[in-house]
Write an enzyme that holds these catalytic residues in place. Sequence first.
Site, PDB file in Angstrom:
ATOM      1  N   HIS A   1       1.999  17.380   2.234  1.00 41.65           N
ATOM      2  CA  HIS A   1       2.784  16.148   2.179  1.00 41.65           C
ATOM      3  C   HIS A   1       2.116  15.036   2.986  1.00 41.65           C
ATOM      4  O   HIS A   1       2.447  14.813   4.153  1.00 41.65           O
ATOM      5  CB  HIS A   1       4.188  16.421   2.712  1.00 41.65           C
ATOM      6  CG  HIS A   1       4.948  17.434   1.921  1.00 41.65           C
ATOM      7  ND1 HIS A   1       4.777  18.789   2.081  1.00 41.65           N
ATOM      8  CD2 HIS A   1       5.884  17.298   0.934  1.00 41.65           C
ATOM      9  CE1 HIS A   1       5.570  19.439   1.237  1.00 41.65           C
ATOM     10  NE2 HIS A   1       6.259  18.571   0.539  1.00 41.65           N
TER      11      HIS A   1
ATOM     12  N   HIS B   1       4.330  11.525  -1.656  1.00 39.79           N
ATOM     13  CA  HIS B   1       5.205  12.414  -0.879  1.00 39.79           C
ATOM     14  C   HIS B   1       4.709  13.851  -0.803  1.00 39.79           C
ATOM     15  O   HIS B   1       4.510  14.388   0.280  1.00 39.79           O
ATOM     16  CB  HIS B   1       6.637  12.409  -1.437  1.00 39.79           C
ATOM     17  CG  HIS B   1       7.494  13.518  -0.896  1.00 39.79           C
ATOM     18  ND1 HIS B   1       8.116  13.440   0.322  1.00 39.79           N
ATOM     19  CD2 HIS B   1       7.794  14.755  -1.390  1.00 39.79           C
ATOM     20  CE1 HIS B   1       8.767  14.560   0.553  1.00 39.79           C
ATOM     21  NE2 HIS B   1       8.601  15.378  -0.467  1.00 39.79           N
TER      22      HIS B   1
ATOM     23  N   GLU C   1      31.603  23.563   9.911  1.00 40.61           N
ATOM     24  CA  GLU C   1      31.036  24.913   9.980  1.00 40.61           C
ATOM     25  C   GLU C   1      29.511  24.882   9.972  1.00 40.61           C
ATOM     26  O   GLU C   1      28.853  25.613  10.728  1.00 40.61           O
ATOM     27  CB  GLU C   1      31.514  25.768   8.791  1.00 40.61           C
ATOM     28  CG  GLU C   1      33.018  25.991   8.718  1.00 40.61           C
ATOM     29  CD  GLU C   1      33.741  24.905   7.944  1.00 40.61           C
ATOM     30  OE1 GLU C   1      33.078  23.912   7.531  1.00 40.61           O
ATOM     31  OE2 GLU C   1      34.968  25.029   7.763  1.00 40.61           O
TER      32      GLU C   1
END
Lengths: 659, 659
Positions: B32, B264, B408
């Site tokens: 990347h 990217h 959570e």
Amino acid sequence: MIVGAKINMSEKVVSTIKTISIEAIDKAKSGHPGIALSSACSLNTLYTKFINVTSMNPKWFNRDRFILAAGHGSSILYTILHLANFNISIEDIKNLRQLNSITPGHPEVETPGVDATSGPLGQGIAEGIGMQIAESYLASKFNKSDLVLVDHYTYVLCGDGDLQEGVTLEAISLAGHLNIQKLIVLYDSNDVQLDGYVEEVNTENTKLKFISCGWKYIKVDNGENSLEIERAINKAKKENGPVIIEIKNKIGKGSSLEGNPKSHGAPLPSDDVIKFREELGGEKFEICSEVYQEYKDTLIRRGNAKYKKWLKTLKIYASKYPNDYKEFLNVLENKPIVDFDNLIKFDKTYNKATRFASGDIFKAISRIDPYFIGGAADLSSSTQGEIEGGRYTKDNRGGRNIYFGVREHAMNAIANGIALHQGLRVFISGFFVFSDYMKPAMRLSALMKLPLIYHFSHDSIAVGEDGPTHQPVEQISMLRCIPNFNVIRPCDANETIEAFKVAYNSTKTPTCIVCTRQGVRNLDIEHKNLSKGAYIVKRETEELKLIIITAGSETALVLDSLELLENKSIRVVNMPSSYLFDLTSDKYKESILPKNVRKRMVVEMSDCLPYYKYLGMDGYVYGVNTFGKSANIDVIIKEFGFSKDQLLKVIIKYLNKED
Amino acid sequence: MIVGAKINMSEKVVSTIKTISIEAIDKAKSGHPGIALSSACSLNTLYTKFINVTSMNPKWFNRDRFILAAGHGSSILYTILHLANFNISIEDIKNLRQLNSITPGHPEVETPGVDATSGPLGQGIAEGIGMQIAESYLASKFNKSDLVLVDHYTYVLCGDGDLQEGVTLEAISLAGHLNIQKLIVLYDSNDVQLDGYVEEVNTENTKLKFISCGWKYIKVDNGENSLEIERAINKAKKENGPVIIEIKNKIGKGSSLEGNPKSHGAPLPSDDVIKFREELGGEKFEICSEVYQEYKDTLIRRGNAKYKKWLKTLKIYASKYPNDYKEFLNVLENKPIVDFDNLIKFDKTYNKATRFASGDIFKAISRIDPYFIGGAADLSSSTQGEIEGGRYTKDNRGGRNIYFGVREHAMNAIANGIALHQGLRVFISGFFVFSDYMKPAMRLSALMKLPLIYHFSHDSIAVGEDGPTHQPVEQISMLRCIPNFNVIRPCDANETIEAFKVAYNSTKTPTCIVCTRQGVRNLDIEHKNLSKGAYIVKRETEELKLIIITAGSETALVLDSLELLENKSIRVVNMPSSYLFDLTSDKYKESILPKNVRKRMVVEMSDCLPYYKYLGMDGYVYGVNTFGKSANIDVIIKEFGFSKDQLLKVIIKYLNKED
């Protein structure tokens, strides 16, 4: 004074709803009175003044949708639906939380008038967004300047807990970005959650946060004042984009536990229940005729009238736009219109990854079916989960590719909302390992029997260089264990077509198609057998001694390995879907996996625990039960023992092992 | 001019880091480059000017922590760690993304200088919060007005994708609420993500959003200006509470793909790689001595000096506070100090739910071990996952109960951060069905070998009235399939002690203890055998004909059912942990489950697919493979066939079945 009288009537209605709700909870000896008391006035105002639904047709396509995101408030919803003449009797309400009742502990979509199963916090707002995406897309397809068929609101009632959940926060950000219209969230801001006071765990500025995400924010200071709530909703309806109305109230309002966390999740002291009834008058579970009359004069009259008007509009539409009308009827039925047998074919030289095959299939489906919609969580260019028809944006409601951003969980919950809405088929796409992020919403799609199409690529350690964080291992097992969830790992391009055929035609089961990142050759097998879940792709020509069960890219691998072996007693079973295989007859199962052949082997570059079911104690799992590693695909495959030569050695060794 | 010269030197260093990084990606033919180029200047500024670490002791307890939340920027981190004299050579960097290298595709915590395995987006900021919770708690325990042992920062570098993930959004909200100190997030705001431009999926007001959550926000307009970045970080260090610095830059900065999504996730065109090297001078992978010198003069000198000073402080501390010093050394080693054999005992009359037993155990542990910390996601009053020692709040850093709110996923990721920090044992608690929300972070705890203690209650359909949304079915299977993850379902109160013993003493494996909601009687069995994962709780007295494998509340159920049966040929195996059982010797396994006995049955009120491993094809799973229902516990247990009488019938039928 008429206005005064109205307020009094409204108060009586609210008081009735509260009383019935807490009586039901009391009778069940279980339930959530806190939110029932704090949200009764809000919900009653919403239903009597705004929501257009009708018991003449509870599934009326253009009804307003309502999601009780805070599903633990179910008793209020059931009571209101009873008043609204839906098929929920007082007996049903007395059966709150009883086996096979239509009034279970948390709302379930099977109950008339309930638009979504809820309970797991955070899902509801995202689902509401999905409903309005469906609404706006279908509106763009069918509405004419003179005739409007699709034009409804989605209302959501959420609690404090919902707004703390990540899935909600992802969804809020996306809804603001997409400037979703006609979505109004009522936030029962009652200062308390299960473990204590909201201020002990959350002190963010709600207004500022929603505004930062492109929402409109309205506050109601007194959640017991139905006029104030009514004004707020009226204001919200005039806004451009999604709106949240924060309605301040006290949990357990009016009870001895008002403002107390103890009122959240257990029945109130019986004195409270008695007090509510005494103040209201009448017997336990009694509703006076005036209260029924109030609903007749408001929600029922309005809803029925709207529905009849819509039927009239539909009739005119039918004569003026007969072709669109026909199509609309198909949409109402979610009629499948793709002939997969003649959709696309990959020839024998095709050897690209199944993700690329699926990309072609996606596009082919979308060329035929304009009611096929979906998207990816910032990975469509890699997974190939993209269709024709442009992007769905705030300026283009006729687009069909939803760019969800890196919001996997909201993507799934929103897709659940689209499916709940009816009228569209919906897919979502991502890397297989990140299905982890979506599990709560996946479970809900299975529980609600929504035929979502889950499309994942990068299916195993063969992901390669991105390493263990990006290489699925246990994901396939995780999904194979969900009830009513069909996981398919196609072995090549043509089997991928069959996988989409199953997924597209499913009506009550979500389907998960798991594709490779790497190229696989197209096999010379009977792909149509995929419908049976498992089938023979290499048959023994002598007495059967070994059955090898495999799937995905490993099917070609097993076949290629065996090319190097002179052995006629091995059978290879391609098992893309254990879910479908389990549905076949015992006879078929026996024809594929004869019971007397105990030498069985599973070959899959993943965790294979659930596949012991087909192996038995003498069987042999050749899988992966550690995390992966970062390396080039060829290297990684060798490292884990999945090169042709390595596999062949393993097969020979097992074949020759003494029983 | 000295200032000018410094800037030029800094530019040369940044240019070197960029060049080495993209050369490594080019060589690996994978990686990347986009974020490498946009974040190089930020990261270099952070490391040369601020981060206190030392290669003299990469695991120095009081080092600043750094998490590369955007793990795909790994090549930059490796290059900087190389310059910082950590044990990463140029050869290692050349081996980027190669098998068994210490430079895998995404950072892994095993690499020297890497504080967290990253890659799955959204986890890093939450982990950073956990690290600072650990820092502040330990500071409150050990620091003296004159001597400070624990006092470090945690820095996180995140990308656009991280900020879209729900787990980040949950964590941000909580961090603001807790007013976490010394946490600085650098946000590489480069306008592009995998599928396209950020503005296509996210248009929220980042500044306003963070401010609404109680964060400070600082903006850097030019991500290539190290002085501006330095000023921003200096400013951030003076702020009260968590800070985000949005650093604007272009993805792929300076390459032909600058600002382009194509930069990217794939190597740059080779012309770009050549151009970067030409502008810098030297050979491929060459780093000139001035660049090394720059790191020697900054990070290395500063870090080593800080470390030596800390050692000196520690020495004084040892003599001045010998008891605290001893305790501190124990903390450095994460030394277990609880003797579970003498911690707590439940007598034979104890018949409460294992959640209540675990509540007592939690409190007992916390009375002895002050470095035991954790909390629940708004459910501690139900799960009993609460300890002594008060609440951790913004005003009480010495508290040990973290109230996570209904968050959570962030709870789990934050707990991962606490465990990564070292020095504390950490537990988290919730309803078992909502383990779904935590799966991505659970996987990371297993992958990073963090011995988290997961505590869940409400373990099966026996949850009762709350219905299918709250009744776990497939969760136990989901977790049993994760590599390096120990799931324990204790059968009674005393076995719960043993489960905690395993969990508490684990060093490299997370343990998940799954407790009942309903009462279970304490059994007269050898609970200590839990360490072997499975053991006989009722032995046959005649020839063995049937083995019943069970766990949790079903163990008592099976034993009670068999009380009604005159049969001496049945063996009952209690299997609380298949993970531990799989670790035992073949001999032990054979002693429990002799291979020649093929009549085997599993009884568990959940999905049991992974347990076919112990059953074989002749075996019989008596479990639950549909979703649950809302009803009272006794009714629901009967509905699913798990009453004593029903089970007995099933056992007899199977026992008498012809082979």
